[in-house]
Design a protein around this motif. Structure first.
Motif, PDB file in Angstrom:
ATOM      1  N   HIS A 161       0.814  -1.217   0.000  1.00 46.36           N
ATOM      2  CA  HIS A 161       0.000   0.000   0.000  1.00 46.36           C
ATOM      3  C   HIS A 161       0.852   1.274   0.000  1.00 46.36           C
ATOM      4  N   LEU A 162       2.112   1.152   0.406  1.00 41.86           N
ATOM      5  CA  LEU A 162       2.968   2.337   0.499  1.00 41.86           C
ATOM      6  C   LEU A 162       3.163   3.010  -0.859  1.00 41.86           C
ATOM      7  N   THR A 163       3.270   2.214  -1.922  1.00 45.51           N
ATOM      8  CA  THR A 163       3.523   2.775  -3.257  1.00 45.51           C
ATOM      9  C   THR A 163       2.381   3.664  -3.743  1.00 45.51           C
ATOM     10  N   ASN A 164       1.177   3.435  -3.225  1.00 42.99           N
ATOM     11  CA  ASN A 164       0.010   4.223  -3.656  1.00 42.99           C
ATOM     12  C   ASN A 164      -0.458   5.227  -2.609  1.00 42.99           C
ATOM     13  N   THR A 165       0.329   5.387  -1.563  1.00 41.26           N
ATOM     14  CA  THR A 165      -0.072   6.295  -0.491  1.00 41.26           C
ATOM     15  C   THR A 165       0.549   7.668  -0.695  1.00 41.26           C
ATOM     16  N   GLU A 166      -0.275   8.691  -0.605  1.00 38.13           N
ATOM     17  CA  GLU A 166       0.194  10.072  -0.788  1.00 38.13           C
ATOM     18  C   GLU A 166       1.173  10.445   0.337  1.00 38.13           C
ATOM     19  N   PRO A 167       2.162  11.285   0.019  1.00 41.37           N
ATOM     20  CA  PRO A 167       3.110  11.733   1.047  1.00 41.37           C
ATOM     21  C   PRO A 167       2.410  12.461   2.191  1.00 41.37           C
ATOM     22  N   ASN A 168       3.056  12.439   3.341  1.00 45.12           N
ATOM     23  CA  ASN A 168       2.597  13.167   4.525  1.00 45.12           C
ATOM     24  C   ASN A 168       1.225  12.685   5.006  1.00 45.12           C
ATOM     25  N   THR A 169       1.009  11.369   4.954  1.00 48.51           N
ATOM     26  CA  THR A 169      -0.260  10.798   5.415  1.00 48.51           C
ATOM     27  C   THR A 169      -0.004   9.554   6.258  1.00 48.51           C
ATOM     28  N   ILE A 170      -1.060   9.096   6.904  1.00 48.89           N
ATOM     29  CA  ILE A 170      -1.022   7.848   7.661  1.00 48.89           C
ATOM     30  C   ILE A 170      -2.130   6.958   7.116  1.00 48.89           C
ATOM     31  N   PHE A 171      -1.770   5.729   6.747  1.00 51.92           N
ATOM     32  CA  PHE A 171      -2.766   4.794   6.201  1.00 51.92           C
ATOM     33  C   PHE A 171      -2.714   3.496   6.986  1.00 51.92           C
ATOM     34  N   LEU A 172      -3.861   3.044   7.464  1.00 49.04           N
ATOM     35  CA  LEU A 172      -3.964   1.780   8.191  1.00 49.04           C
ATOM     36  C   LEU A 172      -4.718   0.769   7.344  1.00 49.04           C
ATOM     37  N   CYS A 173      -4.064  -0.351   7.038  1.00 49.60           N
ATOM     38  CA  CYS A 173      -4.733  -1.409   6.279  1.00 49.60           C
ATOM     39  C   CYS A 173      -5.919  -1.945   7.090  1.00 49.60           C
ATOM     40  N   PRO A 174      -6.965  -2.420   6.403  1.00 54.05           N
ATOM     41  CA  PRO A 174      -8.113  -3.004   7.124  1.00 54.05           C
ATOM     42  C   PRO A 174      -7.639  -4.087   8.076  1.00 54.05           C
ATOM     43  N   ASN A 175      -8.140  -4.064   9.275  1.00 55.75           N
ATOM     44  CA  ASN A 175      -7.674  -4.991  10.305  1.00 55.75           C
ATOM     45  C   ASN A 175      -8.674  -6.125  10.499  1.00 55.75           C
ATOM     46  N   ASP A 176      -8.728  -7.033   9.524  1.00 52.53           N
ATOM     47  CA  ASP A 176      -9.594  -8.203   9.658  1.00 52.53           C
ATOM     48  C   ASP A 176      -8.801  -9.444   9.271  1.00 52.53           C
ATOM     49  N   MET A 177      -9.294 -10.597   9.650  1.00 52.10           N
ATOM     50  CA  MET A 177      -8.560 -11.844   9.464  1.00 52.10           C
ATOM     51  C   MET A 177      -8.255 -12.135   8.001  1.00 52.10           C
ATOM     52  N   ASP A 178      -9.194 -11.788   7.086  1.00 46.80           N
ATOM     53  CA  ASP A 178      -8.968 -12.075   5.670  1.00 46.80           C
ATOM     54  C   ASP A 178      -7.824 -11.250   5.088  1.00 46.80           C
ATOM     55  N   SER A 179      -7.566 -10.093   5.670  1.00 51.51           N
ATOM     56  CA  SER A 179      -6.520  -9.211   5.149  1.00 51.51           C
ATOM     57  C   SER A 179      -5.167  -9.900   5.130  1.00 51.51           C
ATOM     58  N   TRP A 180      -4.848 -10.618   6.189  1.00 52.38           N
ATOM     59  CA  TRP A 180      -3.538 -11.272   6.200  1.00 52.38           C
ATOM     60  C   TRP A 180      -3.589 -12.691   5.649  1.00 52.38           C
ATOM     61  N   ARG A 181      -4.752 -13.334   5.723  1.00 52.52           N
ATOM     62  CA  ARG A 181      -4.840 -14.705   5.204  1.00 52.52           C
ATOM     63  C   ARG A 181      -4.629 -14.751   3.701  1.00 52.52           C
ATOM     64  N   ASN A 182      -5.168 -13.777   2.988  1.00 49.47           N
ATOM     65  CA  ASN A 182      -4.982 -13.728   1.542  1.00 49.47           C
ATOM     66  C   ASN A 182      -3.515 -13.562   1.183  1.00 49.47           C
ATOM     67  N   LEU A 183      -2.800 -12.761   1.965  1.00 51.86           N
ATOM     68  CA  LEU A 183      -1.379 -12.560   1.720  1.00 51.86           C
ATOM     69  C   LEU A 183      -0.565 -13.795   2.087  1.00 51.86           C
ATOM     70  N   ALA A 184      -1.083 -14.592   3.014  1.00 56.35           N
ATOM     71  CA  ALA A 184      -0.327 -15.738   3.522  1.00 56.35           C
ATOM     72  C   ALA A 184      -0.429 -16.969   2.630  1.00 56.35           C
ATOM     73  N   LYS A 185      -1.311 -16.943   1.627  1.00 63.24           N
ATOM     74  CA  LYS A 185      -1.565 -18.149   0.824  1.00 63.24           C
ATOM     75  C   LYS A 185      -0.310 -18.690   0.147  1.00 63.24           C
TER      76      LYS A 185
END
Length: 438
Positions: free
Chosen positions: A289-313
């Motif tokens: 997500h960092l590559t698409n995040t505007e400078p001088n901001t704070i972005f929090l990825c959605p905090n749900d179980m599917d968010s990391w499970r999809n990445l863990a496959k």
């Protein structure tokens, strides 16, 4: 000859002080710095006996510098330069341990008398010998190197659950089997291109960032950080899932040094993962997500179980590192290993080093300890805590020195570990001993 560092943001004063005939007082000026952070960078690579510092300076003032010196370099003696209007600051400096303060404009005779008194005191206590011994002991401490190595592995790849406690302890990183979150901190000036800075400039930026985060972010058992020394990109590790205001507070503190970093900051936090062994998955999401995040901001990825499970496959999560075990000679080998630990508990010591000493693999040695109802780490910790309890009864040692003498270079880590094993902090235990004596 005693070595002295001059720290003042006014160039004329620095150069004027540097040109004084210090050698007549058995003092050699080894460097000049314009503020506290630059001084800390210098001290990381150069032994110094005396720091002569101004109070009011940008980025890190004299009082902030003294607080760090008291924690990291307790053998350094500090003399404060103070204007008449800074008397309250000078009083605070004396409370922090400054040996003296000198008013501006500087009177040559007053400076000489101050230095004569200090040098006589240092020679009396053989401070130079003490400093050399301390630095030699510090040089043996591998905890910071091991910490960065451990965190780097934790951030970039799956980590064996069975090795988390041992590897973390070697680097003085205390992790619990609990949800964790990774985030990436970016200096926005480097967002679209590789840093076009000299090595000296980049070293100052990364050194300063590393030290500031150690003060405003790190907390044993809760938060840690890792700075990439080539790009200044920084990874943040935290237990649970920090909220927006936590990161806002961090950026606010870093922006106090905007003149040093010449940049705004962006933070992207990944989703929370169930345990520290999967922290690389959280960081992978943050970097994505960092590559698409505007400078001088704070972005929090959605905090749900599917968010990391999809990445863990696509992650291979297998850590079969077992080896065939030999039965013969186990008792003798374990006895030799325990004796080696008893002889070397007062310095940084790893499972691999002990295994190499008794000529077996680390996994074999680990299994030998477990067969006897204890882990390698627990055995080492028990010995260190036992000796720490004995040393705490001797008031000539500070808490910091007790931690050093039993193999812990980080006082905060030592305090947390002691409390975890004894049920009270080293300070509380020392008070308990004094009360029991009456």
């Amino acid at each position: 000859m005693l070595q002295m560092l001059i720290v003042d943001d006014e160039k004329e004063i620095r150069e004027g002080l540097f040109a004084w005939p210090w050698k007549d007082l058995n003092i050699e000026t080894v460097g000049c710095c314009s503020h506290g952070l630059e001084a800390l960078q210098f001290l990381a690579n150069n032994p110094v006996d005396i720091v002569l510092t101004d109070i009011r300076m940008p980025f890190m003032d004299g009082l902030e510098l003294m607080e760090v010196l008291k924690r990291q370099y307790p053998f350094i003696h500090v003399i404060i330069l103070s204007g008449y209007s800074d008397f309250e600051y000078a009083r605070k400096a004396l409370q922090l341990g400054a040996v003296d303060y000198i008013l501006k404009p500087i009177v040559f005779e007053e400076m000489i008398q101050c230095m004569k008194k200090l040098t006589a005191h240092l020679e009396e206590e053989k401070q130079i010998e003490k400093r050399v011994n301390f630095l030699q002991h510090r040089a043996q401490q591998l905890s910071r190197v091991l910490r960065d190595k451990f965190l780097s592995e934790l951030f970039h790849a799956p980590f064996p659950v069975s090795e988390l406690e041992q590897c973390g302890a070697e680097g003085e990183v205390m992790l619990e089997n609990a949800p964790h979150t990774a985030a990436v901190l970016r200096l926005d000036r480097f967002a679209s291109q590789q840093p076009s800075l000299s090595k000296r400039e980049m070293d100052l930026i990364t050194f300063s960032l590393d030290n500031l985060l150690a003060i405003v972010w790190d907390k044993p058992g809760w938060r840690y950080h890792l700075v990439n020394k080539n790009t200044a990109e920084t990874f943040l590790l935290s237990k649970d899932h920090p909220k927006q205001d936590c990161y806002e507070s961090l950026i606010k503190k870093l922006l106090q040094y905007k003149g040093l970093f010449k940049s705004t900051f962006t933070i992207v936090s990944g989703p929370m993962v169930p345990g520290p062994e999967r922290i690389h998955i959280s960081l992978k999401a943050a970097l994505k997500h960092l590559t698409n995040t505007e400078p001088n901001t704070i972005f929090l990825c959605p905090n749900d179980m599917d968010s990391w499970r999809n990445l863990a496959k696509d992650d291979i999560y297998s850590f079969d590192k077992g080896e065939d075990m030999e039965e013969n000679g186990d008792s003798l080998t374990l006895a030799k290993a325990k004796q080696f630990i008893k002889n070397n508990y007062n310095r940084s010591i790893t499972l691999r080093e002990v295994a190499d000493h008794v000529y077996i693999s680390p996994s074999h040695l680990s299994a030998l300890f477990k067969r006897n109802g204890i882990t390698f780490l627990k055995y080492l910790t028990d010995i260190r805590i036992k000796h720490a309890r004995e040393l705490l009864g001797d008031l000539k040692y500070s808490i910091y020195e007790v931690g050093e003498k039993v193999g812990y270079s980080d006082p905060a880590y030592f305090s947390e570990l002691f409390k975890k094993n004894v049920g009270m902090t080293p300070n509380e235990y020392r008070k308990h001993l004094r009360l029991s004596a009456y």
